[in-house]
Design an enzyme around this catalytic site. Structure first.
Site, short mmCIF file in Angstrom:
data_model
loop_
_atom_site.label_atom_id
_atom_site.label_comp_id
_atom_site.label_asym_id
_atom_site.label_seq_id
_atom_site.Cartn_x
_atom_site.Cartn_y
_atom_site.Cartn_z
N SER A 36 3.07 -16.72 9.68
CA SER A 36 2.47 -15.72 9.16
C SER A 36 2.06 -16.74 7.44
O SER A 36 1.98 -17.91 6.48
CB SER A 36 3.88 -14.59 8.11
OG SER A 36 3.51 -14.04 6.79
N TYR A 56 11.32 -13.49 3.83
CA TYR A 56 10.97 -14.10 4.84
C TYR A 56 10.00 -14.50 3.80
O TYR A 56 9.81 -15.65 5.56
CB TYR A 56 10.47 -12.21 4.63
CG TYR A 56 8.85 -11.70 5.87
CD1 TYR A 56 9.16 -12.00 7.21
CD2 TYR A 56 7.14 -12.30 5.78
CE1 TYR A 56 8.52 -11.76 8.46
CE2 TYR A 56 6.45 -12.07 6.58
CZ TYR A 56 6.61 -11.70 8.00
OH TYR A 56 5.79 -11.97 8.80
N1 LIG Z 1 2.51 -7.30 11.25
C1 LIG Z 1 1.94 -8.49 10.70
O1 LIG Z 1 0.97 -8.23 9.88
C2 LIG Z 1 2.49 -9.93 10.54
C3 LIG Z 1 1.59 -10.79 9.84
C4 LIG Z 1 2.30 -12.10 10.06
C5 LIG Z 1 2.90 -12.49 10.61
N2 LIG Z 1 3.68 -11.42 11.45
C6 LIG Z 1 5.16 -11.88 12.78
O2 LIG Z 1 4.64 -11.87 13.77
C7 LIG Z 1 5.52 -11.85 15.09
C8 LIG Z 1 5.68 -10.78 15.34
O3 LIG Z 1 4.92 -9.08 14.50
P1 LIG Z 1 4.76 -7.72 14.51
O4 LIG Z 1 4.28 -7.16 14.18
O5 LIG Z 1 4.35 -7.83 15.87
O6 LIG Z 1 6.45 -7.17 14.65
P2 LIG Z 1 6.77 -5.69 15.31
O7 LIG Z 1 5.57 -4.99 15.45
O8 LIG Z 1 7.99 -4.56 14.67
O9 LIG Z 1 7.08 -6.52 16.71
C9 LIG Z 1 8.10 -7.50 16.57
C10 LIG Z 1 8.41 -7.85 17.66
O10 LIG Z 1 9.60 -8.62 17.99
C11 LIG Z 1 11.25 -8.38 18.51
N3 LIG Z 1 12.45 -9.09 18.04
C12 LIG Z 1 13.18 -8.21 16.93
N4 LIG Z 1 13.94 -8.37 17.13
C13 LIG Z 1 14.33 -9.80 17.76
C14 LIG Z 1 15.23 -10.73 18.51
N5 LIG Z 1 16.43 -10.41 17.41
N6 LIG Z 1 15.55 -10.61 19.24
C15 LIG Z 1 13.91 -10.95 20.30
N7 LIG Z 1 13.08 -10.16 19.50
C16 LIG Z 1 13.50 -9.97 18.50
C17 LIG Z 1 10.77 -7.28 18.87
O11 LIG Z 1 11.77 -6.52 19.90
P3 LIG Z 1 12.62 -5.20 20.55
O12 LIG Z 1 11.27 -4.35 20.30
O13 LIG Z 1 13.38 -5.56 20.94
O14 LIG Z 1 12.73 -4.63 18.66
C18 LIG Z 1 9.47 -6.76 18.71
O15 LIG Z 1 8.81 -6.87 20.41
C19 LIG Z 1 6.54 -11.72 13.64
O16 LIG Z 1 7.30 -13.26 13.73
C20 LIG Z 1 6.38 -11.44 12.30
O17 LIG Z 1 6.64 -11.71 10.84
C21 LIG Z 1 3.02 -10.29 11.71
#
Ligand SMILES: NC(=O)c1ccc[n+]([C@@H]2O[C@H](COP(=O)([O-])OP(=O)(O)OC[C@H]3O[C@@H](n4cnc5c(N)ncnc54)[C@H](OP(=O)(O)O)[C@@H]3O)[C@@H](O)[C@H]2O)c1
Length: 264
Positions: free
Chosen positions: A155, A168
């Site tokens: 991130s 985080y």
């Molecule tokens: N969105 C942003 O702006 C952003 C920016 C920078 C980085 N990121 C990073 O990108 C990645 C994905 O983020 P996102 O925005 O797509 O988040 P999201 O929409 O909240 O999705 C999170 C995903 O992670 C899975 N997950 C959470 N806890 C888990 C665990 N203990 N074991 C296995 N799977 C787990 C969830 O599965 P379930 O469906 O089972 O809950 C879901 O598929 C993360 O690492 C986040 O930190 C996001």
């Protein structure tokens, strides 16, 4: 042979974008996530793949090392090979709390899922790749094309501080170091490791802070003044996953509309 990808959190948000893209690129994809089998998403992905056999789902937690073994073994049993691990699954703190008030419980949860989880899943994946690789281990020189690829989704928070979610930020900074550590350790084994560093991407994770980032983007937060999409991150993953950068490892690929560029 169909290349095999493991995508943690590949059922939603950025991870779902990555699953879709990798299937289009010809990979077989196995998803690890915590919820019950997401039937609609899996049906969509299997239609996209044009086959039921190219998509698997394992229910488990990236925070649990015993689930790592089960997840990796499931893919090897089904497909007999491993080509790519995308450490995408991650969580934000349940409550955004100031550094002077945040709890050890939140710290342990966020670090456990975002850093300890992918760190040890990478260890399990790499050891299994080496075991599958067999005789190649005896080769005196690194192979021309990677034996396998590992991509960590970190991130902008790896370097940009948010004082109301220090846990985080530390987890993502740690992912940056883990990327370099495994890149150095695994290069002689022919495994390359990259970090993809998203900015602000429209997913469930950011759904609760939409108006905040709408205002910041309108105010010049990023040179490319729009929200990122899962497909934007998936495009970067696709480039790194498809053997086009075999002489690079430990690299950071920003997907943030240029937000990381220091500006006056
Ligand atoms: N969105 C942003 O702006 C952003 C920016 C920078 C980085 N990121 C990073 O990108 C990645 C994905 O983020 P996102 O925005 O797509 O988040 P999201 O929409 O909240 O999705 C999170 C995903 O992670 C899975 N997950 C959470 N806890 C888990 C665990 N203990 N074991 C296995 N799977 C787990 C969830 O599965 P379930 O469906 O089972 O809950 C879901 O598929 C993360 O690492 C986040 O930190 C996001």
């Amino acid at each position: 042979m169909t290349p095999v990808a493991l995508v943690t959190g590949g059922n939603r948000g950025i991870g779902l974008g990555i699953s879709r893209r990798l299937l289009t690129d010809g990979f077989a994809v196995s998803i690890l996530a915590t919820r019950e089998e997401p039937t609609e998403v899996l049906t969509e992905l299997r239609e996209l793949a044009g086959s039921d056999d190219r998509v698997r789902y394992v229910r488990g937690s990236v925070a649990e090392p015993e689930d790592h073994e089960r997840y990796v073994a499931d893919a090897v049993d089904a497909w007999g090979r491993l080509d790519l691990l995308v450490n995408n699954a991650g969580v934000a703190p349940s409550v955004r709390a100031d550094l002077l008030e945040a709890t050890p419980e939140s710290f342990d949860r966020v670090l456990g899922i975002n850093l300890r989880g992918p760190y040890f899943l990478t260890q399990t994946f790499a050891n299994r790749v080496l075991a599958l690789r067999g005789d190649l281990a005896a080769l005196p020189e690194p192979p021309e094309t990677p034996v396998a690829t590992i991509i960590n989704v970190s991130s902008i928070s790896a370097t940009a501080v948010s004082t109301n979610r220090g846990d985080y930020c530390i987890s993502k900074a740690g992912v940056g170091m883990a990327t370099q550590l495994f890149a150095a350790r695994l290069a002689p084994e022919g495994i390359v490791v990259y970090e993809v560093r998203p900015g602000v991407i429209a997913t469930d994770m950011t759904a609760g802070v939409t108006s905040k980032y709408d205002a910041l983007l309108a105010d010049g937060l990023a040179p490319i003044a729009r929200w990122g999409r899962p497909a934007d991150v998936a495009g970067a993953v696709s480039i790194l996953a498809t053997g086009q950068t075999p002489y690079s490892t430990g690299e950071v690929f920003h997907v943030d509309g240029g937000m990381h560029i220091p500006r006056l």
